[in-house]
Design an enzyme around this catalytic site. Structure first.
Site: not given
Ligand code: CO
Length: 212
Positions: A43, A45, A47, A99, A102
């Site tokens: 992803c 993302d 993090r 994750h 998400c």
């Molecule tokens: Co995500």
């Protein structure tokens, strides 16, 4: 006062120094070629940084990231990455890494208008529809959300197996292995979903096999 933008270039210089100190040939070697064993599809993302969480150095991980780690058949970007990884880099493992927590999955669970994101979220909603019975038997909302994260990883692993380049290697050389992982934001730990990809591949061959 330094801006965060200036700090990035200072960080970069310090990183170069550290790498050179521990391995004077580091950059010369990487500049020549790459031989990553792993393709990581994760992803976007911020993090979930691929190299950090796997401890793999530059040169060892071929990376593609998008919202909710999707492998869509009509996405020329991800399909090109998979094609290049399988046909040219001869990659040994392909990882789909979702994750918990998400935002893309969370958005897809709401029947709402997200503008330009709608077609993207729609394919996550397809995963929900495919597994609706199981998901709606989970009464706890967080539990249902976490399970959709896992099932989405599983479906994207199946989508990887639809690639002709992946199949060409798989049926002649026995790799790449396809793995489904979920990263836990709370603990920093990776969970291997232990998907039986050879079994899944076998069952789906009749429908999706595109190589002779
Ligand atoms: Co995500």
């Amino acid at each position: 006062m330094k801006t965060s933008y200036e700090t990035i270039f200072e960080n970069n210089k310090a990183w170069v120094q550290r790498k050179r100190d521990s391995d004077p040939e580091f950059f010369n070697r990487l500049a020549r070629e790459q031989h990553p064993e792993y393709l990581f599809i994760g992803c976007s993302d911020s993090r979930v940084p691929a190299n950090d969480i796997t401890g793999l150095e530059p040169g060892n991980l071929f990376v593609h990231r998008n919202i909710a780690n999707m492998v869509q058949g009509s996405d020329v970007n991800v399909q090109s990455v998979i094609e290049y990884a399988a046909a040219h880099l001869d990659i040994k493992h392909i990882v789909i890494c979702g994750h918990y927590g998400c935002g893309g999955i969370k958005a897809a669970m709401q029947p709402k208008d997200f503008g330009l994101l709608n077609p993207w979220l729609s394919t996550i909603r397809d995963v929900y529809r495919l597994h609706r019975e199981e998901l709606e038997s989970i009464l706890d909302e967080t539990g249902r959300y976490n399970r959709l994260v896992e099932l989405n990883v599983q479906e994207q692993c199946i989508n990887v197996c639809k690639s002709g380049a992946v199949q060409a290697n798989y049926f002649t050389k026995g790799y790449p292995d396809v793995h489904g992982w979920v990263y836990e934001l709370n603990s920093g730990l990776l969970v291997d979903l232990q998907l039986d990809m050879p079994g899944i591949m076998k069952r789906l061959t009749k429908i999706y096999k595109v190589v002779p």
